[in-house]
Design a protein around this motif. Sequence first.
Motif, PDB file in Angstrom:
ATOM      1  N   TRP A   1       0.848  -1.191   0.000  1.00 43.44           N
ATOM      2  CA  TRP A   1       0.000   0.000   0.000  1.00 43.44           C
ATOM      3  C   TRP A   1       0.885   1.243   0.000  1.00 43.44           C
ATOM      4  CZ3 TRP A   1      -5.487   0.139   0.980  1.00 43.44           C
ATOM      5  CH2 TRP A   1      -6.075  -1.121   1.058  1.00 43.44           C
ATOM      6  N   PHE A   2       0.503   2.249  -0.779  1.00 45.41           N
ATOM      7  CA  PHE A   2       1.164   3.558  -0.821  1.00 45.41           C
ATOM      8  C   PHE A   2       0.132   4.563  -0.337  1.00 45.41           C
ATOM      9  CE2 PHE A   2       2.685   7.508  -2.582  1.00 45.41           C
ATOM     10  CZ  PHE A   2       4.068   7.378  -2.649  1.00 45.41           C
ATOM     11  N   ILE A   3       0.430   5.225   0.795  1.00 45.01           N
ATOM     12  CA  ILE A   3      -0.556   6.103   1.428  1.00 45.01           C
ATOM     13  C   ILE A   3       0.021   7.494   1.604  1.00 45.01           C
ATOM     14  CG2 ILE A   3      -2.002   6.451   3.472  1.00 45.01           C
ATOM     15  CD1 ILE A   3      -1.768   3.382   3.917  1.00 45.01           C
ATOM     16  N   THR A   4      -0.677   8.496   1.064  1.00 50.68           N
ATOM     17  CA  THR A   4      -0.269   9.883   1.264  1.00 50.68           C
ATOM     18  C   THR A   4      -0.997  10.438   2.485  1.00 50.68           C
ATOM     19  OG1 THR A   4      -1.992  10.892  -0.113  1.00 50.68           O
ATOM     20  CG2 THR A   4       0.021  10.183  -1.236  1.00 50.68           C
TER      21      THR A   4
ATOM     22  N   LEU B   1       7.891   1.707   5.123  1.00 47.40           N
ATOM     23  CA  LEU B   1       8.809   2.645   4.491  1.00 47.40           C
ATOM     24  C   LEU B   1       8.259   4.055   4.658  1.00 47.40           C
ATOM     25  CD1 LEU B   1      11.327   3.120   2.715  1.00 47.40           C
ATOM     26  CD2 LEU B   1       9.834   2.841   0.721  1.00 47.40           C
ATOM     27  N   LEU B   2       9.007   4.885   5.382  1.00 45.54           N
ATOM     28  CA  LEU B   2       8.624   6.283   5.583  1.00 45.54           C
ATOM     29  C   LEU B   2       9.185   7.103   4.430  1.00 45.54           C
ATOM     30  CD1 LEU B   2       9.715   5.189   8.664  1.00 45.54           C
ATOM     31  CD2 LEU B   2       8.655   7.345   9.182  1.00 45.54           C
TER      32      LEU B   2
ATOM     33  N   TYR C   1       0.708  -6.220   5.957  1.00 43.43           N
ATOM     34  CA  TYR C   1       0.937  -5.631   4.633  1.00 43.43           C
ATOM     35  C   TYR C   1       2.214  -4.793   4.624  1.00 43.43           C
ATOM     36  CZ  TYR C   1      -3.850  -6.847   3.352  1.00 43.43           C
ATOM     37  OH  TYR C   1      -5.000  -7.523   3.080  1.00 43.43           O
ATOM     38  N   ASN C   2       2.768  -4.596   3.428  1.00 44.27           N
ATOM     39  CA  ASN C   2       3.831  -3.617   3.225  1.00 44.27           C
ATOM     40  C   ASN C   2       3.168  -2.257   3.103  1.00 44.27           C
ATOM     41  OD1 ASN C   2       5.853  -5.604   3.001  1.00 44.27           O
ATOM     42  ND2 ASN C   2       5.476  -5.820   0.820  1.00 44.27           N
ATOM     43  N   VAL C   3       3.774  -1.232   3.714  1.00 40.85           N
ATOM     44  CA  VAL C   3       3.200   0.106   3.668  1.00 40.85           C
ATOM     45  C   VAL C   3       4.289   1.131   3.380  1.00 40.85           C
ATOM     46  CG1 VAL C   3       1.954   1.895   4.938  1.00 40.85           C
ATOM     47  CG2 VAL C   3       1.373  -0.516   5.297  1.00 40.85           C
ATOM     48  N   ALA C   4       4.105   1.867   2.286  1.00 41.73           N
ATOM     49  CA  ALA C   4       4.918   3.044   1.992  1.00 41.73           C
ATOM     50  C   ALA C   4       4.041   4.230   2.373  1.00 41.73           C
ATOM     51  CB  ALA C   4       5.284   3.092   0.512  1.00 41.73           C
ATOM     52  N   ALA C   5       4.463   4.959   3.389  1.00 42.38           N
ATOM     53  CA  ALA C   5       3.646   6.041   3.943  1.00 42.38           C
ATOM     54  C   ALA C   5       4.361   7.368   3.741  1.00 42.38           C
ATOM     55  CB  ALA C   5       3.382   5.787   5.419  1.00 42.38           C
TER      56      ALA C   5
END
Length: 115
Positions: free
Chosen positions: A8-11, A54-55, A30-34
């Motif tokens: 997931w890529f979350i802005t 991932l920040l 889940y993998n999360v790119a935040a």
Amino acid sequence: MEQQTKTWFITGASQGIGLVLVKQLLANGYNVAATARNLETLKQAVGNSSDQFLLLQMDLVNEESVGKAVDAAISHFKSIDFLVNNAGYGLIAGIEESSNKEVQAQFDVNVFGLH
């Protein structure tokens, strides 16, 4: 056959719905790119330093910044499966009370920043 973990890529992940979603997704494996404007705020709010998180510092109205964040997420996780464009803000004022600069800044983030 090994099943790949979805990414997931979350802005706008440092507060509100974005933050709650990040925490829930990480708790579910889940993998999360935040992304956030301020990484320290996001890091403190999430409190997770695993390889699945991932920040990314990102300025939503700067295309180069967005491109770098997306590239970093793909490099780290190999793909992005879901995108949540959560970043945005409200302007509490009547349109006639707001300056052109304030209105333009809000449109840049809330409207144009989503494309």
